[in-house]
Design an enzyme around this catalytic site. Structure first.
Site, short mmCIF file in Angstrom:
data_model
loop_
_atom_site.label_atom_id
_atom_site.label_comp_id
_atom_site.label_asym_id
_atom_site.label_seq_id
_atom_site.Cartn_x
_atom_site.Cartn_y
_atom_site.Cartn_z
N SER A 66 0.80 -1.23 0.00
CA SER A 66 0.00 0.00 0.00
C SER A 66 0.83 1.28 0.00
O SER A 66 0.33 2.34 -0.37
CB SER A 66 -0.93 0.03 1.22
OG SER A 66 -0.18 -0.01 2.42
N ASP A 118 -2.63 8.78 7.57
CA ASP A 118 -3.62 7.91 8.20
C ASP A 118 -2.90 7.03 9.23
O ASP A 118 -1.70 7.24 9.47
CB ASP A 118 -4.41 7.13 7.14
CG ASP A 118 -3.58 6.06 6.42
OD1 ASP A 118 -2.43 5.81 6.84
OD2 ASP A 118 -4.08 5.47 5.43
N HIS A 164 0.15 5.29 6.98
CA HIS A 164 0.86 5.80 5.79
C HIS A 164 1.31 7.25 5.95
O HIS A 164 0.57 8.06 6.49
CB HIS A 164 -0.05 5.67 4.56
CG HIS A 164 -0.51 4.27 4.33
ND1 HIS A 164 -1.72 3.81 4.80
CD2 HIS A 164 0.10 3.22 3.71
CE1 HIS A 164 -1.85 2.53 4.47
NE2 HIS A 164 -0.76 2.15 3.82
#
Length: 368
Positions: free
Chosen positions: A39, A329, A332
């Site tokens: 991600s 977040d 990240h």
């Protein structure tokens, strides 16, 4: 017997020839860029999958040029986007995007998928994600598609001369070994043995990437896993980084650098370049103010302690100025943190980039 072409049937054939010539002419100016991993580098592949590992709703993308979610786990640009900026090329598109075709293919492709790890059992809770073996299958498929445009020989050259980014490893700890107490992997391995196993499996992955044609590969280590807001929310009493996850990162990253050096020796070339993203992150986690951040503990978007619980959603707390936060977040970095990381990838000393930084690579390869 003479074969007659109608002008209509000749058009697709003519356009392929023109595309091949155009590629040959522009080779010196631009290089393709390929991205594999999780991600931290996914540009939107998971948008096309039935999975819970998605970033396709606001406020993701709030600072992206379109101000809309793109599937990137970021408020704006992620690390591959910023590397593309510095290379002077447009961002790589997700391989699953229906818009990745024709000349767009020559820019490269992003095969990354949120949730994946080095191991196939990492991220099983996310169901339908593109594990690393499948990312490589897509890379082979990509090469077949490009060979149809510019021929097999030019495709081999495009892949050999490309820059490749590989980001794996964090999920093997966060979403596997430490996902639940007494996880299957933690019952199977002590932490030092698990790290040894991961490194041996990662070596096979990278060797496979080399066999598929990659010749310049930036390999990022894990960040300081215990310092992300998600781990602070679950494991920290007073904002200190979670000890066990920091121990995991501390074991994994040096062994990764050693393994890359050993692979390069075996191959007789500096194919794999270690990016010490742990050190890059720790710089601004230990002293956020020195880098213009107000906090390295609280996520901009989230809920609960440190905004570290659950996902970033339209119902989450949202900070007004993302540039002041290290973390976008619970897991990240913000776009601004990503930009600082890419600056180190580009120009960092041996502490951060081994055996050389990206600026040196680009200078060397432009003379080759």
């Amino acid at each position: 017997m003479a074969i007659l072409f109608s002008s209509q049937s000749a058009l697709p054939f003519l356009s392929l020839i023109l595309l091949a010539f155009a590629y040959t002419g522009s080779q010196a100016d631009a290089r393709a860029f390929f991205v594999f991993g999780d991600s931290l580098v996914d540009n939107g592949n998971n948008n096309y999958l039935i999975t819970s590992a998605r970033a396709d709703s606001p406020p993701y993308g709030i600072d992206y040029p379109t101000h809309r979610p793109t599937g990137r786990f970021s408020n704006g640009l992620n690390i591959p986007d910023i590397i593309s900026e510095h290379m002077g090329t447009e961002p790589t598109m997700p391989y699953l995007s229906p818009f990745l075709k024709g000349e767009k293919l020559l820019v490269g492709a992003n095969f990354a998928s949120a949730g994946v790890g080095i191991l196939n059992d990492t991220g099983i809770q996310f169901l339908n994600i593109i594990r690393i073996g499948k990312q490589f299958e897509y890379f082979q498929q990509y090469q077949t598609r490009v060979a149809g445009l510019i021929g097999a020989e030019q495709t081999t050259a495009l892949v050999n001369q490309a820059l490749v980014l590989m980001t794996l490893g964090g999920n093997d700890f966060v979403n596997n070994y430490y996902l639940v107490p007494f996880s299957a992997r933690s019952r199977q391995f002590s932490l030092p043995d698990y790290v040894t196993y991961l490194i041996s499996e990662y070596r096979k992955v990278l060797r496979r990437l080399y066999d598929l044609g990659a010749r310049r590969v930036l390999v990022t280590g894990t960040g300081p896993l215990g310092c992300v807001p998600a781990e602070l929310a679950q494991r920290s009493r007073a904002g200190e980084c979670a000890v066990e996850l920091m121990r995991a990162a501390g074991l994994f990253n040096p062994q990764l650098t050693e393994m890359l050096s050993s692979l390069n020796t075996e191959l007789g070339a500096d194919v794999f370049v270690a990016a010490n993203t742990y050190a890059m992150h720790m710089d601004f986690i230990s002293n956020p103010q020195a880098y213009g951040f107000t906090t390295s503990k609280i996520a901009c978007c989230g809920q609960g302690p440190y905004n570290g619980l659950g996902l970033c959603t339209p119902l989450s707390n949202l900070c007004p100025n993302r540039d002041l936060y290290v973390f976008w977040d619970p897991f990240h970095p913000s776009e601004r943190a990503n930009r600082i990381i890419v600056q180190q990838i580009l120009g960092g000393s041996n502490t951060y980039m081994h055996p050389m930084n990206l600026s040196t690579i680009m200078a060397l390869d432009s003379r080759a």
